[in-house]
Design a protein around this motif. Structure first.
Motif, mmCIF file in Angstrom:
data_model
loop_
_atom_site.group_PDB
_atom_site.id
_atom_site.type_symbol
_atom_site.label_atom_id
_atom_site.label_comp_id
_atom_site.label_asym_id
_atom_site.label_seq_id
_atom_site.Cartn_x
_atom_site.Cartn_y
_atom_site.Cartn_z
ATOM 1 N N GLU A 124 0.821 -1.209 0.000
ATOM 2 C CA GLU A 124 0.000 0.000 0.000
ATOM 3 C C GLU A 124 0.854 1.259 0.000
ATOM 4 O OE1 GLU A 124 -3.411 2.076 2.848
ATOM 5 O OE2 GLU A 124 -3.008 -0.071 3.000
ATOM 6 N N GLU A 146 -5.952 4.940 -1.948
ATOM 7 C CA GLU A 146 -5.868 3.849 -0.976
ATOM 8 C C GLU A 146 -7.048 2.897 -1.105
ATOM 9 O OE1 GLU A 146 -5.420 5.828 2.758
ATOM 10 O OE2 GLU A 146 -3.228 5.885 2.608
ATOM 11 N N ALA A 147 -8.193 3.417 -1.555
ATOM 12 C CA ALA A 147 -9.346 2.535 -1.774
ATOM 13 C C ALA A 147 -9.046 1.493 -2.849
ATOM 14 C CB ALA A 147 -10.564 3.374 -2.168
ATOM 15 N N THR A 149 -6.392 -0.135 -3.098
ATOM 16 C CA THR A 149 -5.526 -1.171 -2.542
ATOM 17 C C THR A 149 -6.285 -2.137 -1.639
ATOM 18 O OG1 THR A 149 -4.932 0.113 -0.558
ATOM 19 C CG2 THR A 149 -3.631 0.493 -2.549
ATOM 20 N N ARG A 150 -7.598 -1.948 -1.494
ATOM 21 C CA ARG A 150 -8.397 -2.812 -0.640
ATOM 22 C C ARG A 150 -9.116 -3.883 -1.477
ATOM 23 N NH1 ARG A 150 -10.368 2.475 1.334
ATOM 24 N NH2 ARG A 150 -8.836 3.191 2.877
ATOM 25 N N ASP A 152 -11.834 -5.987 -3.139
ATOM 26 C CA ASP A 152 -13.218 -5.735 -3.543
ATOM 27 C C ASP A 152 -13.567 -6.745 -4.644
ATOM 28 O OD1 ASP A 152 -15.655 -4.875 -4.524
ATOM 29 O OD2 ASP A 152 -15.150 -2.746 -4.453
#
Length: 287
Positions: A124, A146-147, A149-150, A152
């Motif tokens: 990240e 950063e979203a 890198t999550r 989903d």
């Protein structure tokens, strides 16, 4: 995304006029297209890459010893950025993965990778470093990045790259319609080729390459010390120091001091000569 949708784009944070001479040093046929305010995009015309030794899962090995697309375009991005004052963002995809490589000056390139289904496959911290080097908003833009890198399950790799481009629109990026992540290289080339402002980039020869390299050095952080009033002042100081140092070495019969004096004298004279030659060359080109 399919196994055949291998492609790449090189986003440069500079206008086409600035990018054009540096891009020629790559010795690769590319199309140069405006991509927003102070942004340009380079679209490779060839496909000098393979996907981990195969064209698609279970396919046959690629010919010619080519390299993976991420390694090829990462090298191009690094070559473009070294000595320049603007960063280069290489976007790439190969059917199994997608990602980007950001090159900026002499700093180590950073990048991020997603698997085809959108699963993050990198640290990240790389995303935050990219935001800083691109001069993005440290709060809103970083949160949006950063979203990406999550985990989903509803977002694949192409969507991740589109999300990255959406953030970059706030920094002025505006890619022409059709130049989108996931498209095969042939499609990208066709779309770029019909753009009214598209330019063909080709190798312009060694003499032009030398001029570009000199221009890049002069426009960089070392520029004032290479050419101009500050460079001439340094050259004068070297001559003023070199002459008495050489004479002192002669009187002392010291080869070391003589050599040191001659080196300073030579550097000073070369500095004056370089400045004069560049001024004369530009004056002649302007006629």
């Amino acid at each position: 995304m399919t196994a055949t949708s291998v492609g790449a784009l090189l986003l440069c944070r500079a206008d086409p006029e600035t990018v054009r001479p540096v891009a020629r040093l790559l010795r690769e046929r590319m199309l140069l297209v405006p991509a927003g305010d102070d942004w340009s995009v380079l679209v490779p015309e060839g496909k000098p890459w393979r996907k981990d030794g195969h064209e698609g899962t279970g396919g046959t090995p690629a010919e010619g010893g080519a390299e993976p697309v991420d390694r090829v375009v990462g090298g191009w991005a690094t070559a473009l950025a070294v000595g320049s004052t603007w960063p280069v963002l290489a976007l790439w995809w190969d059917g199994d993965r997608s990602g980007y490589t950001l090159a900026s000056g002499f700093r180590r390139p950073v990048g991020y990778t997603w698997l085809a289904d959108g699963t993050p496959a990198a640290e990240e911290e790389a995303m935050r470093t990219s935001a800083v080097r691109l001069g993005l908003d440290p709060v809103l833009d970083v949160q949006a990045l950063e979203a990406l890198t999550r985990v989903d399950p509803d977002v694949d790799a192409d969507a991740r790259l589109r999300g990255l481009l959406a953030v970059l629109t706030r920094a002025g990026v505006d890619l022409p319609t059709g130049l989108a992540p996931g498209e095969p290289a042939d499609r990208l080339r066709s779309v770029a080729g019909i753009h009214p402002e598209a330019e063909q980039i080709e190798w312009a020869g060694r003499l032009a390459a030398v001029r570009v390299e000199l221009d890049a050095v002069e426009s960089g952080s070392l520029g004032p010390w290479v050419r101009g009033p500050r460079a001439r002042a340094v050259a004068a100081a070297q001559v003023v120091t070199g002459v008495p140092l050489t004479l002192w070495g002669v009187r002392r019969r010291s080869g070391g001091w003589i050599a040191a004096g001659l080196v300073l004298l030579a550097q000073g004279l070369l500095g004056f000569a370089y400045d004069r030659v560049r001024d004369t060359g530009e004056a002649g080109a302007g006629r």
